[in-house]
Write a protein that holds these residues in place. Structure first.
Motif, PDB file in Angstrom:
ATOM      1  N   GLY A 152      -6.907  16.083   2.586  1.00 16.34           N
ATOM      2  CA  GLY A 152      -7.369  17.214   3.467  1.00 16.34           C
ATOM      3  C   GLY A 152      -7.481  16.451   4.922  1.00 16.34           C
ATOM      4  N   THR A 153      -6.965  15.260   4.991  1.00 18.75           N
ATOM      5  CA  THR A 153      -7.000  14.400   6.501  1.00 18.75           C
ATOM      6  C   THR A 153      -5.481  14.348   6.816  1.00 18.75           C
ATOM      7  N   TRP A 154      -5.007  13.613   7.800  1.00 19.76           N
ATOM      8  CA  TRP A 154      -3.832  13.190   8.093  1.00 19.76           C
ATOM      9  C   TRP A 154      -3.212  11.842   7.661  1.00 19.76           C
ATOM     10  N   ALA A 155      -4.118  11.419   6.600  1.00 22.69           N
ATOM     11  CA  ALA A 155      -3.758  10.137   6.291  1.00 22.69           C
ATOM     12  C   ALA A 155      -2.407   9.844   5.719  1.00 22.69           C
ATOM     13  N   ILE A 156      -2.000  10.962   4.606  1.00 21.40           N
ATOM     14  CA  ILE A 156      -0.784  10.862   4.178  1.00 21.40           C
ATOM     15  C   ILE A 156       0.329  10.991   5.138  1.00 21.40           C
ATOM     16  N   ALA A 157       0.318  12.183   5.996  1.00 19.37           N
ATOM     17  CA  ALA A 157       1.258  12.468   6.957  1.00 19.37           C
ATOM     18  C   ALA A 157       1.356  11.298   7.983  1.00 19.37           C
ATOM     19  N   ALA A 158       0.451  10.671   8.197  1.00 21.58           N
ATOM     20  CA  ALA A 158       0.415   9.645   9.275  1.00 21.58           C
ATOM     21  C   ALA A 158       1.217   8.228   8.808  1.00 21.58           C
ATOM     22  N   GLN A 159       1.097   8.269   7.409  1.00 20.62           N
ATOM     23  CA  GLN A 159       2.056   7.285   6.923  1.00 20.62           C
ATOM     24  C   GLN A 159       3.716   7.637   7.039  1.00 20.62           C
ATOM     25  N   PHE A 160       3.890   8.899   6.598  1.00 19.72           N
ATOM     26  CA  PHE A 160       5.187   9.160   6.637  1.00 19.72           C
ATOM     27  C   PHE A 160       5.838   9.214   8.084  1.00 19.72           C
ATOM     28  N   ILE A 161       4.989   9.709   8.883  1.00 15.03           N
ATOM     29  CA  ILE A 161       5.399   9.795  10.426  1.00 15.03           C
ATOM     30  C   ILE A 161       5.667   8.053  10.686  1.00 15.03           C
ATOM     31  N   TYR A 162       4.652   7.239  10.466  1.00 16.50           N
ATOM     32  CA  TYR A 162       4.702   5.871  10.927  1.00 16.50           C
ATOM     33  C   TYR A 162       6.139   5.294  10.293  1.00 16.50           C
ATOM     34  N   TYR A 163       6.223   5.247   8.903  1.00 15.64           N
ATOM     35  CA  TYR A 163       7.432   4.809   8.560  1.00 15.64           C
ATOM     36  C   TYR A 163       8.683   5.169   9.012  1.00 15.64           C
ATOM     37  N   CYS A 164       8.712   6.453   9.384  1.00 11.14           N
ATOM     38  CA  CYS A 164       9.884   7.079   9.906  1.00 11.14           C
ATOM     39  C   CYS A 164      10.097   6.481  11.507  1.00 11.14           C
ATOM     40  N   ASP A 189     -14.840  -0.540   3.434  1.00 13.50           N
ATOM     41  CA  ASP A 189     -14.878   1.107   3.173  1.00 13.50           C
ATOM     42  C   ASP A 189     -13.666   1.317   2.179  1.00 13.50           C
ATOM     43  N   GLN A 190     -13.794   2.019   1.218  1.00 12.99           N
ATOM     44  CA  GLN A 190     -13.136   2.400   0.076  1.00 12.99           C
ATOM     45  C   GLN A 190     -11.820   3.013   0.536  1.00 12.99           C
ATOM     46  N   ARG A 191     -11.854   3.727   1.681  1.00 15.97           N
ATOM     47  CA  ARG A 191     -10.950   4.760   2.529  1.00 15.97           C
ATOM     48  C   ARG A 191      -9.726   3.674   2.878  1.00 15.97           C
ATOM     49  N   SER A 192     -10.111   2.645   3.491  1.00 15.25           N
ATOM     50  CA  SER A 192      -8.915   1.677   4.144  1.00 15.25           C
ATOM     51  C   SER A 192      -8.350   1.408   2.787  1.00 15.25           C
ATOM     52  N   THR A 193      -9.026   0.906   1.656  1.00 15.62           N
ATOM     53  CA  THR A 193      -8.139   0.454   0.493  1.00 15.62           C
ATOM     54  C   THR A 193      -7.400   1.429   0.095  1.00 15.62           C
ATOM     55  N   THR A 194      -7.876   2.767  -0.075  1.00 13.63           N
ATOM     56  CA  THR A 194      -6.984   4.064  -0.474  1.00 13.63           C
ATOM     57  C   THR A 194      -5.577   4.219   0.510  1.00 13.63           C
ATOM     58  N   MET A 195      -5.964   4.061   1.699  1.00  8.70           N
ATOM     59  CA  MET A 195      -4.613   3.998   2.740  1.00  8.70           C
ATOM     60  C   MET A 195      -3.764   3.038   2.356  1.00  8.70           C
ATOM     61  N   CYS A 196      -4.075   1.860   2.155  1.00  5.36           N
ATOM     62  CA  CYS A 196      -3.307   0.763   1.535  1.00  5.36           C
ATOM     63  C   CYS A 196      -2.470   1.322   0.205  1.00  5.36           C
ATOM     64  N   ILE A 197      -3.203   1.671  -0.744  1.00  2.00           N
ATOM     65  CA  ILE A 197      -2.755   2.033  -1.980  1.00  2.00           C
ATOM     66  C   ILE A 197      -1.560   3.263  -1.734  1.00  2.00           C
ATOM     67  N   LEU A 198      -2.036   4.277  -1.171  1.00  2.00           N
ATOM     68  CA  LEU A 198      -0.983   5.293  -0.888  1.00  2.00           C
ATOM     69  C   LEU A 198       0.339   4.792  -0.266  1.00  2.00           C
ATOM     70  N   ALA A 199       0.282   3.721   0.414  1.00  2.00           N
ATOM     71  CA  ALA A 199       1.272   3.214   1.072  1.00  2.00           C
ATOM     72  C   ALA A 199       2.280   2.543  -0.193  1.00  2.00           C
ATOM     73  N   ALA A 200       1.890   2.182  -1.319  1.00  2.00           N
ATOM     74  CA  ALA A 200       2.802   1.673  -2.470  1.00  2.00           C
ATOM     75  C   ALA A 200       3.743   2.594  -2.619  1.00  2.00           C
ATOM     76  N   PHE A 201       3.249   3.908  -2.700  1.00  2.00           N
ATOM     77  CA  PHE A 201       4.297   4.858  -3.053  1.00  2.00           C
ATOM     78  C   PHE A 201       5.131   5.451  -1.756  1.00  2.00           C
ATOM     79  N   ILE A 202       4.358   5.788  -0.687  1.00  2.00           N
ATOM     80  CA  ILE A 202       4.916   6.183   0.445  1.00  2.00           C
ATOM     81  C   ILE A 202       6.181   5.389   0.921  1.00  2.00           C
ATOM     82  N   THR A 203       5.714   4.301   1.057  1.00  2.00           N
ATOM     83  CA  THR A 203       6.768   3.182   1.779  1.00  2.00           C
ATOM     84  C   THR A 203       7.973   3.037   0.927  1.00  2.00           C
TER      85      THR A 203
END
Length: 291
Positions: free
Chosen positions: A196-208, A252-266
């Motif tokens: 529901g946030t821009w967290a996932i989109a931010a990573q795709f935008i960032y790596y591209c 904060d668990q959300r920081s950890t979640t952001m890094c875990i999502l990166a394992a898939f997205i990167t």
């Protein structure tokens, strides 16, 4: 009880993943080839600029433009300070990159992360309440130590390094599967809330954006070196990003979640970029690689 078991399993899997993946990289690293490539300033300068100047700046800019909640922004910054995933050599091969320069980039990324993260993170993420020493300790133990051991084993005996490599690789594969599974089970609610946030989109935008910018910065290099810089910069070392969070109490668990999502997205973005670079490789390079 279940929560404690999951947390303990996650920590063990993370440590096993980092120790194994970095040791595996060291076991395969040819020091002479890497040393020669590290003397190529035309390669080293864009590697440093892309990895440790563009990386953090883009992370901060994208986090602010998308108004990411602070914990997600901290996670993105941690990822921004940790270029080069352990699987980068595999993607570099797909991109028709030079193996010696891939080894050199791994050295640059590992040393740069260890030196820069303890300095930059307290400055740009003061809410994390982590001092330079707190950040540096897990990086030294989980990045430099296994990386150095792997290199030392290969220097002492290439035959033993080649024998150990498949065993370590299987350990890493198992640790990765456990890490991702347990991380999802423990953080599934946080992962769902990130949708529901821009967290996932931010990573795709960032790596591209990293791929495009690093490819542009290294415009003077031939394809086989330019591809290495691009792949190295647009993939992230998730373990290195998670390491400081594991050392901070009440992170904060959300920081950890952001890094875990990166394992898939990167991996998704890195593989796509590698395929594109492979198609862009001059026919002359393709013919050489085919031999």
């Amino acid at each position: 009880m279940t929560s404690e078991l999951l947390r303990y399993t996650l920590q063990v899997a993370l440590i096993s993943f980092m120790l194994g993946s970095l040791a595996d990289v060291g076991l395969k690293l040819d020091v002479r080839d890497a040393w020669t490539a590290l003397h190529d300033k035309d390669f080293v300068v864009p590697s440093l600029l892309s990895g440790f100047v563009l990386g953090p700046i883009l992370a901060i800019v994208i986090a602010r433009l998308l108004a990411l909640p602070e914990p997600y922004a901290v996670g993105l910054l941690l990822l921004g300070l940790a270029p080069c995933a352990p699987f980068m050599p595999m993607l570099s091969d797909i991109a028709k990159g030079d193996a010696a320069y891939s080894a050199a980039f791994i050295v640059i990324a590992a040393l740069g992360t260890i030196l820069l993260m303890p300095i930059a993170l307290p400055l740009f993420a003061p809410d994390l309440h982590a001092g330079a020493g707190t950040i540096a300790r897990p990086l030294l133990l989980l990045i430099l130590a296994p990386f150095g051991v792997g290199i030392a084993v290969r220097q002492l005996s290439k035959r033993w390094a080649d024998r150990c490599d498949p065993i370590i690789r299987k350990l890493v594969s198992f640790s990765t599967a456990v890490l991702l599974s347990v991380a999802f089970l423990q953080n599934w609610d946080q992962i769902l809330s990130a949708i529901g946030t821009w967290a996932i989109a931010a990573q795709f935008i960032y790596y591209c954006a990293l791929a495009l910018c690093s490819y542009a910065v290294s415009f003077r290099l031939p394809h086989e070196k330019r591809g290495v810089v691009t792949i190295g910069v647009c993939t992230r070392n998730v373990g290195a990003a998670l390491a400081p969070l594991s050392a901070v109490a009440n992170a904060d668990q959300r920081s950890t979640t952001m890094c875990i999502l990166a394992a898939f997205i990167t991996l998704i973005v890195g593989f796509a970029v590698a395929k594109i670079l492979g198609r862009l490789a001059p026919k002359r390079d393709l013919a050489i690689n085919a031999r």
